[in-house]
Scaffold this motif. Structure first.
Motif, PDB file in Angstrom:
ATOM      1  N   ALA A 119      -0.128   5.345  -9.576  1.00 11.14           N
ATOM      2  CA  ALA A 119       1.096   4.570 -10.203  1.00 11.14           C
ATOM      3  C   ALA A 119       1.401   5.220 -11.344  1.00 11.14           C
ATOM      4  CB  ALA A 119       0.871   3.193 -10.370  1.00 11.14           C
TER       5      ALA A 119
ATOM      6  N   SER B  23       4.994   7.276 -12.094  1.00 12.75           N
ATOM      7  CA  SER B  23       6.082   6.868 -13.356  1.00 12.75           C
ATOM      8  C   SER B  23       6.556   7.766 -14.132  1.00 12.75           C
ATOM      9  CB  SER B  23       5.136   5.642 -14.024  1.00 12.75           C
ATOM     10  OG  SER B  23       6.236   5.398 -15.281  1.00 12.75           O
TER      11      SER B  23
ATOM     12  N   ARG C 169      -1.060   1.634  -3.894  1.00 13.83           N
ATOM     13  CA  ARG C 169      -0.763   0.822  -5.169  1.00 13.83           C
ATOM     14  C   ARG C 169       0.290   1.526  -5.737  1.00 13.83           C
ATOM     15  NH1 ARG C 169      -6.387   0.756  -5.526  1.00 13.83           N
ATOM     16  NH2 ARG C 169      -6.374   2.630  -6.952  1.00 13.83           N
TER      17      ARG C 169
ATOM     18  N   SER D  59       4.438  -0.013  -6.582  1.00 14.81           N
ATOM     19  CA  SER D  59       4.967  -0.065  -8.052  1.00 14.81           C
ATOM     20  C   SER D  59       6.035   0.622  -7.963  1.00 14.81           C
ATOM     21  CB  SER D  59       4.051   0.577  -8.978  1.00 14.81           C
ATOM     22  OG  SER D  59       3.948   2.084  -8.663  1.00 14.81           O
TER      23      SER D  59
ATOM     24  N   ARG E 263       5.423  -3.255   0.373  1.00 12.07           N
ATOM     25  CA  ARG E 263       6.138  -3.507  -0.680  1.00 12.07           C
ATOM     26  C   ARG E 263       6.847  -4.907  -0.496  1.00 12.07           C
ATOM     27  NH1 ARG E 263       8.350   0.321  -3.880  1.00 12.07           N
ATOM     28  NH2 ARG E 263      10.582  -0.580  -3.824  1.00 12.07           N
TER      29      ARG E 263
END
Length: 259
Positions: free
Chosen positions: A161, A165, A190, A194, A235
């Motif tokens: 994650a 990002s 995971r 996110s 999700r």
């Protein structure tokens, strides 16, 4: 409708039944496809796929095919790529290009080839389709240095994650495919949870990247619908919502016509 944001419809594995493959994709709701070229000898086959309705193409030099690339002397493959991009304005992106750190003995050459293709993309205001294996941090650093105006996609993303990002902050989106369907891919799953709605694309990478339960089989663009269902479950969104987000993101990135 779904868009398969990365496939290899030009691959010889589809020669016996390419029209049937497209028909199955459309029956599954996969309305548009993006085909990524990988080496100069295959670009003509890649470009031919744009003759199919709602099939879009990209051209690039893939790091795994480094032994096939002619990168020095007159008329090298990088010069040929620059010409091809100029001669074929229908190309939606530069790629597939990138870094595959599994092949450590060629990394220096891979970086030179990748940098040159990033420069071509920047000059032409085109997005890039990035193959990035075991090199997420290094590739993110390079993309930050270059600040590509049209961004791109990290194809077959399999990082964390935090790594996701970083790419999102650079204006890139993440390609999600068969890997996400494997329960053991906990870190990737995971990361998928996110992501913002505007941060991902769905892709098949067919004929490669088979889904869980289809190991050893030829993958097809139609199976993007199953990837969509898996991403939606992770999700906690509807499949329709995930499909709408992915397709909108693909249209924005590749400048595709409306669905």
């Amino acid at each position: 409708m779904l868009i398969d944001a990365h496939c290899h419809l030009d691959n010889a594995a589809f020669d016996p039944d390419r029209d049937a493959v497209l028909a199955r994709a459309r029956h599954a709701g996969v309305d548009q496809l993006v085909v990524a070229g990988t080496h100069r000898q295959g670009w003509q086959a890649t470009l031919q796929q744009s003759h199919h309705d709602r099939v879009h193409v990209c051209l690039g030099l893939h790091p795994v095919f480094l032994a096939h690339h002619h990168l020095s002397g007159g008329d090298d493959d990088l010069a040929a790529l620059a010409r091809a991009l100029d001669q074929h304005p229908e190309c939606a992106a530069v790629g597939e290009c990138g870094i595959d750190a599994r092949f450590g003995d060629t990394l220096e050459q891979q970086w030179r080839l990748f940098d040159a293709q990033l420069a071509l993309a920047k000059e032409r205001d085109l997005p890039v389709v990035v193959h990035c294996v075991r090199a997420n941090d290094e590739v993110a650093k390079r993309l930050r240095q270059l600040a590509l105006p049209a961004g791109g996609v990290i194809h077959a993303f399999s990082g964390s994650a935090q790594q996701a990002s970083r790419f999102l902050d650079l204006g890139f989106v993440l390609g999600l495919g068969g890997a996400v369907t494997y329960p053991r891919a906990a870190r990737l799953r995971r990361a998928v949870v996110s992501l913002p709605d505007d941060g991902f694309l769905l892709e098949s990478d067919s004929p490669d990247m088979p889904l869980c339960g289809h190991q050893g089989q030829r993958n097809e663009p139609a199976r993007v619908a199953q990837v969509c269902d898996c991403v939606a479950e992770l999700r906690r969104q509807t499949s329709e919502r995930v499909a709408d987000c992915s397709s909108a993101n693909a249209r924005r990135l590749f400048r595709l016509p409306p669905g």
